[in-house]
Write an enzyme that holds these catalytic residues in place. Structure first.
Site, PDB file in Angstrom:
ATOM      1  N   PHE A   1       1.607  -3.235   3.941  1.00  0.00           N
ATOM      2  CA  PHE A   1       1.835  -4.562   4.528  1.00  0.00           C
ATOM      3  C   PHE A   1       3.312  -4.908   4.405  1.00  0.00           C
ATOM      4  O   PHE A   1       3.948  -4.645   3.383  1.00  0.00           O
ATOM      5  CB  PHE A   1       1.021  -5.619   3.784  1.00  0.00           C
ATOM      6  CG  PHE A   1      -0.441  -5.671   4.162  1.00  0.00           C
ATOM      7  CD1 PHE A   1      -0.961  -4.867   5.153  1.00  0.00           C
ATOM      8  CD2 PHE A   1      -1.297  -6.541   3.498  1.00  0.00           C
ATOM      9  CE1 PHE A   1      -2.307  -4.931   5.491  1.00  0.00           C
ATOM     10  CE2 PHE A   1      -2.642  -6.608   3.829  1.00  0.00           C
ATOM     11  CZ  PHE A   1      -3.148  -5.806   4.822  1.00  0.00           C
TER      12      PHE A   1
ATOM     13  N   HIS B   1      -9.539   2.177  -0.798  1.00  0.00           N
ATOM     14  CA  HIS B   1      -8.095   1.931  -0.761  1.00  0.00           C
ATOM     15  C   HIS B   1      -7.650   1.388  -2.114  1.00  0.00           C
ATOM     16  O   HIS B   1      -7.965   0.255  -2.471  1.00  0.00           O
ATOM     17  CB  HIS B   1      -7.782   0.951   0.367  1.00  0.00           C
ATOM     18  CG  HIS B   1      -6.332   0.842   0.696  1.00  0.00           C
ATOM     19  ND1 HIS B   1      -5.332   1.424  -0.085  1.00  0.00           N
ATOM     20  CD2 HIS B   1      -5.682   0.222   1.719  1.00  0.00           C
ATOM     21  CE1 HIS B   1      -4.162   1.161   0.443  1.00  0.00           C
ATOM     22  NE2 HIS B   1      -4.343   0.433   1.539  1.00  0.00           N
TER      23      HIS B   1
ATOM     24  N   HIS C   1      -2.669   8.035   5.658  1.00  0.00           N
ATOM     25  CA  HIS C   1      -2.932   6.737   5.018  1.00  0.00           C
ATOM     26  C   HIS C   1      -4.390   6.372   5.290  1.00  0.00           C
ATOM     27  O   HIS C   1      -5.101   5.955   4.384  1.00  0.00           O
ATOM     28  CB  HIS C   1      -1.964   5.687   5.552  1.00  0.00           C
ATOM     29  CG  HIS C   1      -2.009   4.396   4.814  1.00  0.00           C
ATOM     30  ND1 HIS C   1      -1.851   4.316   3.448  1.00  0.00           N
ATOM     31  CD2 HIS C   1      -2.202   3.113   5.244  1.00  0.00           C
ATOM     32  CE1 HIS C   1      -1.935   3.043   3.070  1.00  0.00           C
ATOM     33  NE2 HIS C   1      -2.157   2.300   4.135  1.00  0.00           N
TER      34      HIS C   1
ATOM     35  N   LYS D   1      -9.225   8.244   1.266  1.00  0.00           N
ATOM     36  CA  LYS D   1      -9.861   6.922   1.177  1.00  0.00           C
ATOM     37  C   LYS D   1     -11.311   6.955   1.639  1.00  0.00           C
ATOM     38  O   LYS D   1     -12.060   6.004   1.403  1.00  0.00           O
ATOM     39  CB  LYS D   1      -9.056   5.900   1.984  1.00  0.00           C
ATOM     40  CG  LYS D   1      -7.685   5.605   1.388  1.00  0.00           C
ATOM     41  CD  LYS D   1      -6.928   4.570   2.209  1.00  0.00           C
ATOM     42  CE  LYS D   1      -5.535   4.303   1.649  1.00  0.00           C
ATOM     43  NZ  LYS D   1      -4.584   5.403   1.864  1.00  0.00           N
TER      44      LYS D   1
ATOM     45  N   GLU E   1      -1.584   5.043  13.273  1.00  0.00           N
ATOM     46  CA  GLU E   1      -1.144   6.224  12.521  1.00  0.00           C
ATOM     47  C   GLU E   1      -1.345   7.482  13.358  1.00  0.00           C
ATOM     48  O   GLU E   1      -0.507   8.396  13.336  1.00  0.00           O
ATOM     49  CB  GLU E   1      -1.877   6.340  11.183  1.00  0.00           C
ATOM     50  CG  GLU E   1      -1.292   7.436  10.305  1.00  0.00           C
ATOM     51  CD  GLU E   1      -1.903   7.523   8.908  1.00  0.00           C
ATOM     52  OE1 GLU E   1      -1.361   8.286   8.089  1.00  0.00           O
ATOM     53  OE2 GLU E   1      -2.914   6.838   8.643  1.00  0.00           O
TER      54      GLU E   1
ATOM     55  N   CYS F   1       0.806  -1.227   0.000  1.00  0.00           N
ATOM     56  CA  CYS F   1       0.000   0.000   0.000  1.00  0.00           C
ATOM     57  C   CYS F   1       0.839   1.278   0.000  1.00  0.00           C
ATOM     58  O   CYS F   1       0.300   2.380  -0.088  1.00  0.00           O
ATOM     59  CB  CYS F   1      -0.923   0.000   1.209  1.00  0.00           C
ATOM     60  SG  CYS F   1      -1.766  -1.567   1.424  1.00  0.00           S
TER      61      CYS F   1
END
Length: 411
Positions: free
Chosen positions: A397, A339, A302, A334, A313, A163
């Site tokens: 990830f 996403h 994010h 998002k 975050e 991502c």
């Protein structure tokens, strides 16, 4: 001294618009791209919603035969690149093609090609697998096809950091120009993973929301968040060395001034719980720009709408910025497009550029129920104001953290 790098063109294929203008108009309207999955029968799936690209036809952006030899993730990238190059007024016949490079990433490549080939393998045997399976499937083919379609002969790379791919792709393009390996880089990300195995795989990870309400499915930082919504599309930008851009009379949208990366070295899917890795990426990006942490007033987070990401975050932002974090504005794109995996950081970069240009920070759409552990200002409403910097975060990830800092352009 490293060279200055500016943004001179942008292109986008998204769930809420098939151009930057369409996308940005939708952002300002607070429009979302969420709806029932139509690309396959999802009736047996826990996850029912996605943010699909609508009305896209590859042949509208490239030769029909070329489109036939490309999977959707490549078609999206070529289409967004065409818009970005035209927007930049970049004429390749006037450029040294070996000084114009490509940094376009995809986190996954074509799951569609793999699914088709696997079905054929099981039903008809190995001799019936199509000859082009491998070049259709592998994720570097977005960069390869962009290079081929537009005659770009410089450095051509495909960064794959899950991502964080889109942000790393633009960041590595920025570094390439900074240190003299190219004058122009076409950079960004692309993805198309709304497929049976894509949705099933992320559902098995418990990463996707099972909400069936389009208004409450992707709600970053909201206490009722329950997972992310799979999006798809591409965003591409033209990055250019400043003097090169000025010499050809290019319009300049913004300047890239900082890029920072780190790894959590913690877990394959969960960010580090204290946010230390993501905090370090932000600190590195700000230090790269030679400014103070307090000079940054806005972060495009994010913000995936998963419990862990948004909480960790938030902790990372507080760790990096200290008390100043409470004065900052934070939003998540998002909340409108879901996403986009390998394309997420790229569309968020485009969003940051438009926000700085217009002095308008979009709201985090759907944010309603505050979470006592996520206690910063997440832009429940749009914010008007003069912002000099935008910091964009991407966390992938595997523990990949990337932050890129954009500045309003000043000659």
């Amino acid at each position: 001294m490293s060279r200055r790098v500016v943004v001179t063109g942008m292109g986008a294929i998204t769930p809420i618009g098939l151009s930057v203008e369409e996308f940005w108009d939708s952002v300002k309207e607070g429009k979302t791209g969420f709806g029932e999955i139509t690309k396959f029968d999802a009736s047996e799936y826990k996850c029912k919603l996605a943010a699909e690209v609508k009305g896209f036809e590859g042949k509208n952006y490239m030769d029909f035969k070329a489109a036939k030899r490309m999977e959707l993730f490549c078609q999206y990238a070529v289409a967004a690149t065409r818009e970005a190059i035209e927007d930049a007024g970049l004429l390749m016949e006037k450029e040294d093609p070996y000084r114009v490079g490509v940094s376009v990433g995809s986190g996954i490549g074509s799951l569609q090609a793999m699914e088709r080939a696997h079905a054929k393998l099981l039903e008809k045997g190995p001799s019936r697998v199509e000859p082009l399976l491998v070049p259709l499937m592998i994720c570097n083919m977005a960069a390869g096809n962009v290079s081929i379609q537009f005659g770009l002969k410089g450095k051509s790379i495909n960064v794959v950091t899950a991502c964080a791919t889109g942000t790393n792709s633009i960041g590595e393009a920025y570094r390439t120009i900074q240190y003299g390996d190219a004058e122009v880089m076409i950079a960004g990300g692309t993805e198309s993973s709304v497929t049976p195995i894509g949705i099933a795989g992320f559902t098995a990870l418990t990463a996707l929301t099972s909400s069936v309400d389009p208004a409450r499915c992707s709600i970053p930082f909201d206490k009722e968040r329950s997972g992310f919504v799979m999006g798809e599309g591409s965003a591409i930008v033209v990055l250019e060395e400043l003097e090169h851009a000025k010499a050809r009379g290019a319009k300049i949208y913004a300047e890239v001034v900082g890029y920072g990366c780190s790894s959590d070295a913690y877990h394959i899917t969960s960010p580090a719980e204290d946010g230390a890795g993501a905090a370090k990426a932000m600190e590195y990006a700000v230090a790269d720009a030679g400014i103070g942490m307090d000079d940054v007033m806005y972060i495009n987070a994010h913000g995936t709408s998963t419990h862990h990401n948004d909480l960790f975050e938030t902790r990372a932002i507080k760790l990096a910025f200290g008390e100043h974090a409470k004065e900052m504005k934070i939003n998540s794109t998002k909340s409108m497009v879901g996403h986009l995996l390998g394309a997420a950081g790229a569309i968020e970069f485009v969003t940051c550029v438009k926000e700085l240009q217009e002095g308008y920070l979009h709201q985090t759409v759907g944010y309603q129920v505050p979470d006592e552990e996520c206690d910063l200002d997440y832009c429940a409403q749009p914010v008007q104001g003069d912002f000099e910097y935008a910091l964009s975060n991407s966390l992938g990830f595997g523990g990949h953290n990337a932050s890129i800092l954009v500045k309003k352009y000043k000659a």
